[in-house]
Design a protein around this motif. Sequence first.
Motif, short mmCIF file in Angstrom:
data_model
loop_
_atom_site.label_atom_id
_atom_site.label_comp_id
_atom_site.label_asym_id
_atom_site.label_seq_id
_atom_site.Cartn_x
_atom_site.Cartn_y
_atom_site.Cartn_z
N THR A 1 4.26 -4.74 11.35
CA THR A 1 2.86 -4.96 11.00
C THR A 1 2.74 -6.37 10.44
O THR A 1 3.29 -6.66 9.38
N THR B 1 -1.62 -2.46 2.22
CA THR B 1 -1.49 -2.89 3.61
C THR B 1 -2.73 -3.64 4.05
O THR B 1 -2.64 -4.71 4.70
N ALA C 1 -2.43 -7.57 5.14
CA ALA C 1 -2.34 -7.65 6.60
C ALA C 1 -2.93 -8.96 7.12
O ALA C 1 -3.85 -9.54 6.52
N ASN D 1 5.63 -3.61 6.45
CA ASN D 1 5.98 -2.20 6.70
C ASN D 1 6.70 -1.56 5.52
O ASN D 1 6.79 -0.33 5.45
#
Length: 418
Positions: free
Chosen positions: A4, A89, A93, A21
């Motif tokens: 990710t 996240t 991100a 991750n």
Amino acid sequence: MPLTPSWLDSANSPDTDFPLNNLPYGVFSTDTLGSRCGVAIGNMILDVTTAEAQGIIDLTDEPLFELPFWNDLMEQGPAVWTALRNRLTALLAKGSKDQALLEPLLVPLADATLHMPFVVSEFTDFYAGRHHATNVGTMFRGPENALPPNWLHMPIGYNGRASSVVVSGTDIRRPWGQLKSPDHDTPAFLPSRRFDMELEMGAIVGMASDGPLTVDQAEAAIFGYVLLNDWSARDIQAWEYQPLGPFQAKATATSISPWIVTKAALEPFRVPTPKREVELLDHLKDTGPMLYDIDLTASLAPESKHATTITRTNYREMYYSAAQQLAHHSTSGCPMNVGDLLGSGTISGPTKPERGSLLELSWGGKEPITLDTGQTRTFLEDGDAVTLAGHAQGEGYRIGFGTCAGTIRPALKNPYKR
């Protein structure tokens, strides 16, 4: 599951232990910041305590990260655990609209001092690796009686000392104790001469219980994992352990890595437990793949010398999973607390290079191992530094634990000598 991507470039490296991750939880301080909760991401730490204080992270009515440990989050249960992971996240991100808010809260890992990530309530250590148990049993009882009669039926364990669990980087003092030579009728009080390391994983209980747990309930109660080195004085242990098992031999110190890798981060790496030679009783039966594919190493560096990797093994070699250990622990009605730590037991594989302790590697001291420096070892000498490391390998990324390190320091002068 692929990587990710994050807006933090160092988190996208295939060599970092801490990609998006992973998002492991720890406690850190710097020269200007007091101890606080943080999340490792790439080569940085996100200051979660400040992020909560600024309202960037807002999970419950009461603050969860005012105090420098992660127990308050654990007590909230899996729904809040998941909410935090999802929020982190989203914040980190690639393409996140919150990058500008987060950048001032990032601290270089290199500038941080790491501390115990949680308050250890109780510590239980198990003896749940078949290769290790077989090796040790063969040394002391012969190959015909290597495993005790109960071993294939339940995970054997003992209650250890929460007070002596320390974070990676803490020096380990060689312990004093009663040593008994076969050539003498009485023991002597001496520093341990056969001091050892044990390569283990530690499972952290995140939900309290007060009664028997099923394996699935136990699985749900586990918050995350750390590397664990249960330092062991083999000569003290040999004299004291009959009939009640380890006591002072295991009380010196237990080192853990400073980052809690959550169960969610390890989910893609589940693997089954080994084929059962004896059918387990209902409270221990496997309900799915409950181990993880985690490559593990141990290295030994004599004082002022380069390190030698002395062990390469994998967590999948365990016979009993952490969930089975926790379920068995609860069968008596024993209350389990948030922050309980369960040591897996020494993790060894089927070949000599995979043995997880010097006791096995040197076969009880009879077969010294040779380090890259040319020096030999049967057990640990003063000045030796032992470092454990581990990671699960994904597609272009790894879920790492950092390291778990400790250096052996000489025993204190005899405190009882008159």
